[in-house]
Motif scaffolding. Structure first.
Motif: not given
Ligand SMILES: NC(=O)c1ccc[n+]([C@@H]2O[C@H](COP(=O)([O-])OP(=O)(O)OC[C@H]3O[C@@H](n4cnc5c(N)ncnc54)[C@H](O)[C@@H]3O)[C@@H](O)[C@H]2O)c1
Length: 259
Positions: A20-21, A210-212, A215-219, A236-237
């Motif tokens: 994602a990053l 999902t891992p994505q 990752a979307n939240a981190v991005a 993210v739960d």
């Protein structure tokens, strides 16, 4: 170009964050204690055009962290840090030895502090952004006491980073995933092949993240779109921290909650 450091980058959530990053145009410095798995991830990312270096690093080892940080400093100035490495040992307090407890705290809390400290100067210089990967376990009892206590500490450490470093423009946030199907569940899935199916039932959305999703939240949190957001912990739960339908159904005796 932002230079993002991600720990635990060979794990399923770490890989998704790296993708994602990289997709957001960042250069990456990836750390993991599993050098072989990390090298495979890096081959894939490079194949997709990412600018990435990788460093075998045990984030519970100060000397390893210092060496990795020195190498990464030759790539540029770190402006994003994602403390993602984590893991569980014992499931209950009764089964937790002193060694288990210290291992959980070392990996899930101390490491994030030490990695942050080693990148403190470049993060200040760039008014950078930190994301700490916590867990729903930080705010409820779902098993794994050492891990959960460490994640609760990690959320508070995030608040400290935000409050103390805000005057330098540094932002710090946590992400608290619920269940995510990753390697971390392998041992439990071996004992109960239906464990993830059973987990799904507790979530209001009737699915797990999902891992994505993580990752979307981190991005988002490291992006300019989140420039006024700091010191928060974003779940993210799939709704777990808001409540569970089974409990609401029992307490209210309303069929509207049955899931
Ligand atoms: N999977 C879930 O259900 C879930 C839920 C909530 C939070 N999380 C958190 O998400 C993060 C990633 O978890 P995951 O599910 O992708 O796990 P994972 O087991 O798939 O990956 C973890 C990665 O961290 C690396 N690692 C472990 N110890 C390390 C150390 N000492 N130094 C450097 N690297 C180390 C491992 O080699 C592995 O590549 C963790 O912080 C975890 O606590 C996961």
């Amino acid at each position: 170009m932002d230079l993002a450091v991600i720990t635990g980058a060979a794990g399923d959530i770490g890989v998704a964050i790296a993708e994602a990053l990289a997709g957001a145009g960042m250069q990456l410095g990836l750390l993991d204690k599993d050098g072989n798995a990390l090298a495979k991830v890096v081959d894939r990312l490079r194949g997709a055009g990412a600018l990435v270096t990788h460093h075998r690093c045990d984030v519970t080892d100060r000397a390893d962290i210092a060496t990795a940080a020195e190498r990464i400093s030759t790539d540029g100035t770190v402006s994003v840090l994602v403390n993602n490495a984590g893991g569980i040992t014992s499931a209950s307090l009764q089964s937790t030895s002193a060694e288990d407890w210290h291992r959980d705290i070392a990996l899930n809390l101390d490491a994030a502090f030490m990695v942050f400290k080693v990148f403190e100067a470049p993060l200040i210089e760039t008014s950078g952004s930190v994301v700490n990967i916590a867990s729903v376990n930080a705010s409820g009892v779902y098993g794994h006491p050492g891990y959960s206590s460490a994640k609760a500490g990690l959320v508070h450490l995030t608040e400290f980073m935000a409050v103390e470093y805000g005057r330098h423009g540094v932002r710090a946030n946590a992400v608290a995933p619920g269940t995510v199907a990753t390697q971390a569940w392998q041992e439990r899935a071996e004992r109960n092949p239906d464990v993830l199916e059973a987990a799904r039932r507790w979530y209001p959305l009737k699915r797990i993240a999902t891992p994505q999703d993580v990752a979307n939240a981190v991005a988002f949190l490291v992006s300019p779109a989140a420039s006024a957001i700091t010191g928060t912990c974003l779940p993210v739960d799939c709704g777990l921290s808001a409540g569970t339908t089974a409990l609401a159904a029992t307490f209210s005796q309303s069929p509207d909650f049955d899931g």
